[in-house]
Design an enzyme around this catalytic site. Structure first.
Site, PDB file in Angstrom:
ATOM      1  CB  CYS A   1      10.784  22.599  -4.477  1.00 19.84           C
ATOM      2  SG  CYS A   1       9.291  23.195  -5.287  1.00 19.84           S
TER       3      CYS A   1
ATOM      4  N   GLY B   1      -0.033  -7.189   5.486  1.00 22.84           N
ATOM      5  CA  GLY B   1       0.703  -7.524   4.271  1.00 22.84           C
ATOM      6  C   GLY B   1       0.115  -8.671   3.478  1.00 22.84           C
TER       7      GLY B   1
END
Lengths: 258, 294
Positions: free
Chosen positions: B242, B33
């Site tokens: 979808c 990070g």
């Protein structure tokens, strides 16, 4: 009052090159006590305040603070992380210009809540509740909580700045000309408010001001500065009613009487 | 081509540059990070097209690798096609559109729907690596805030969201805390993909070319989205499936069909959608069309 001072300032000096910012300042501040630093512009009041509040590194001297565990720590021997943590939990700093101390582009609620979130508060509802409570205590109505400080008047901004600083229950608050730039009636209300809060919360405070009336109303003790030196130091009423130094006498006599 | 002519080094960048970038990547993996500065190079494409991601990919790619490039989940949009063509030309590597076959996946803003596996590397193209940037404009200050772990400001932003909109309205580039230490911007991926970063089996590398930063999330690392106790982190949900493959619980793109309000929702991940259709799944849009044709 407790047996130990909260803050011990010894031999603090600050030089800007060869010029003196402030020189050889010593004092102690006790819990619950309000100390005013007065003097004309350029006398070193703000330099001294910044040196004590770790915003400016003094050239010489030490500043010791009694932590919550009762031990004295030299501020300039702490790590930066500890110093910054101290500044946003146990201390407050009220700037003359509220825009310096507030985040002007986030709401009043977030301004008050920022310190809470910085120390790990993660419950939105509770943060908001605390913020609402504090807005009430500084006489800002609760329906302004989502407004940005940009939409506030000067007096409201200053009160918001005070709420933002006091929300973590600090023990020491620094104020740099807290009433500068406010008109007289707003000033009076703000002073009233600050005096009430300081009494209720048992805060210690160091107030820098050039306005002797502010010092008279707020402070227990006061220091008079001239050219970087502390020339007179005593109880506020004593200094104002019976000034010893010629300069202080001049200062007191030059207050406009209406 | 004559052997005397100068040619590109394998994968465009010279070996010293790759070495420098690999060192930055190793450092980034060691400190999950943390944004590691690196000497970003000019690439033969404009900033904003993924120069950071391309440099990271160029530094880690080998002749045996199989590359997949996606842009908002799609393999066939301009950005994806041109970066894929770039690496075919300068590295002569095999390319694929199938997530499971790829060893390196360079992505602009999506994580594939198919679960990534050990040994795969996901390379993100990052425009602005600093999660605190729009809250605190000074770089000196944001670096200090990272160093001292002062992340209260991030929650001020989330607080503002709730105060104004009644919920955390941030839907992309949603800030995360990596390995319990650094707050990281997961690049402008939809927050839908944030949970996929958590404990991922794949290595995730982030490259920001213009801002000259590389950061990383090693495999099996905690990635936690920031939130409030009473306003927990939520991902987007979709009412429809979808229209082409009938997939549910995936990230959908809205496609406007005409100027009369017609629209369809399709998988943003084109490979996932094609794969499902090959396996016989049919969405609402394809089924009635077939009937109409008969």
């Amino acid at each position: 009052m407790s047996d130990n001072p909260l803050l011990k300032v010894s031999g603090v000096s600050k030089f800007y090159g060869s010029r003196i910012g402030c020189k050889d300042v010593n004092f102690e501040l006790w819990p619950g006590e309000v100390l005013a630093i007065v003097g004309e512009s350029g006398s070193g009041k703000t330099t001294l305040l910044n040196c004590i509040s770790t915003r400016l590194l003094p050239t010489a001297g030490s500043v010791e603070y009694r932590m919550r565990d009762g031990n004295f720590r030299d501020l300039y021997h702490m790590s930066e992380a500890e110093r910054r943590f101290l500044m946003r939990t146990d201390w407050g700093f009220v700037h003359q210009n509220p825009a310096d101390g507030l985040r002007m582009t986030v709401s009043a609620g977030a301004n008050v809540g920022e310190r809470l979130m910085a120390v790990g508060d993660r419950h939105y509802g509770k943060i908001r509740e605390t913020a609402t409570d504090w807005l009430g205590r500084v006489e800002i109505s609760a329906d302004r909580i989502d407004d940005q400080p940009r939409a506030f008047s000067g007096g409201m901004r200053q009160r918001l700045q005070i709420a933002r600083n006091l929300v973590t229950g600090p023990r020491l608050v620094f104020m740099d000309e807290p009433t500068g730039g406010l008109d007289v009636s707003v000033q009076a209300r703000l002073l009233d408010l600050v005096r009430g809060l300081v009494n209720d919360l048992g805060l210690a405070a160091i107030v820098v001001t050039h306005d002797l009336a502010v010092a008279r109303l707020l402070s227990h003790r006061m220091m008079v500065m001239k050219d970087g030196f502390v020339i007179e130091h005593g109880l506020t009423d004593r200094v104002l009613d019976d000034p010893r130094e010629p300069y202080t006498q001049l200062l007191v006599s030059s207050i406009l009487q209406v | 081509m004559s052997a005397d002519l100068a040619t590109y080094n394998f994968a465009y960048l010279d070996e010293q540059t790759k070495r420098m970038i690999r060192r930055a990547i190793l450092k980034a993996i060691s400190i999950p990070g943390y944004q590691v500065p690196f000497a970003s190079r000019e690439m033969p494409m404009p900033y904003g097209w993924g120069t950071g991601g391309v440099q990271v990919t160029a530094s880690i790619i080998g002749p045996e690798d199989v590359l997949k490039v996606i842009d908002q989940g799609a393999d066939d949009t301009t950005n994806a096609v041109s970066i894929r063509a770039f690496f075919q030309k300068v590295a002569d590597v095999a390319v694929t559109t199938h997530t499971k076959d790829a060893t390196i996946i360079q992505t602009r803003h999506r994580i594939p729907e198919a679960k990534l596996t050990e040994g795969q590397v996901l390379v993100y193209q990052v425009p602005i690596p600093e999660p605190l940037r729009f809250l605190e404009p000074r770089e000196t200050e944001t670096r200090k805030m990272h160093a001292l772990e002062e992340y209260g400001l991030m929650h001020v932003k989330l607080y503002e969201d709730i105060a104004i909109n009644g919920r955390i309205s941030k839907t992309y580039a949603y800030p995360v805390k990596v390995d319990g230490r650094y707050v990281m911007d997961p690049s402008p991926t939809p927050k839908f993909d944030n949970p996929k970063m958590h404990m991922s089996d794949a290595l995730q590398l982030f490259g920001a070319g213009r801002e000259k930063r590389i950061y990383a999330v090693p495999p099996h690392t905690d990635v936690v989205s920031l939130d409030f106790e009473d306003y927990p982190f939520e991902i987007q949900t979709f009412e429809q499936d979808c229209a082409l493959c009938g997939a549910h619980g995936v990230y959908l793109d809205e496609v406007v069909l005409d100027d009369k309000g017609g629209r369809m929702f399709v998988c943003s991940d084109t490979d996932h959608c094609e794969d499902r259709r090959e396996h016989g799944h049919v969405g609402a849009m394809l089924a009635p069309n077939q009937e109409a044709a008969e």
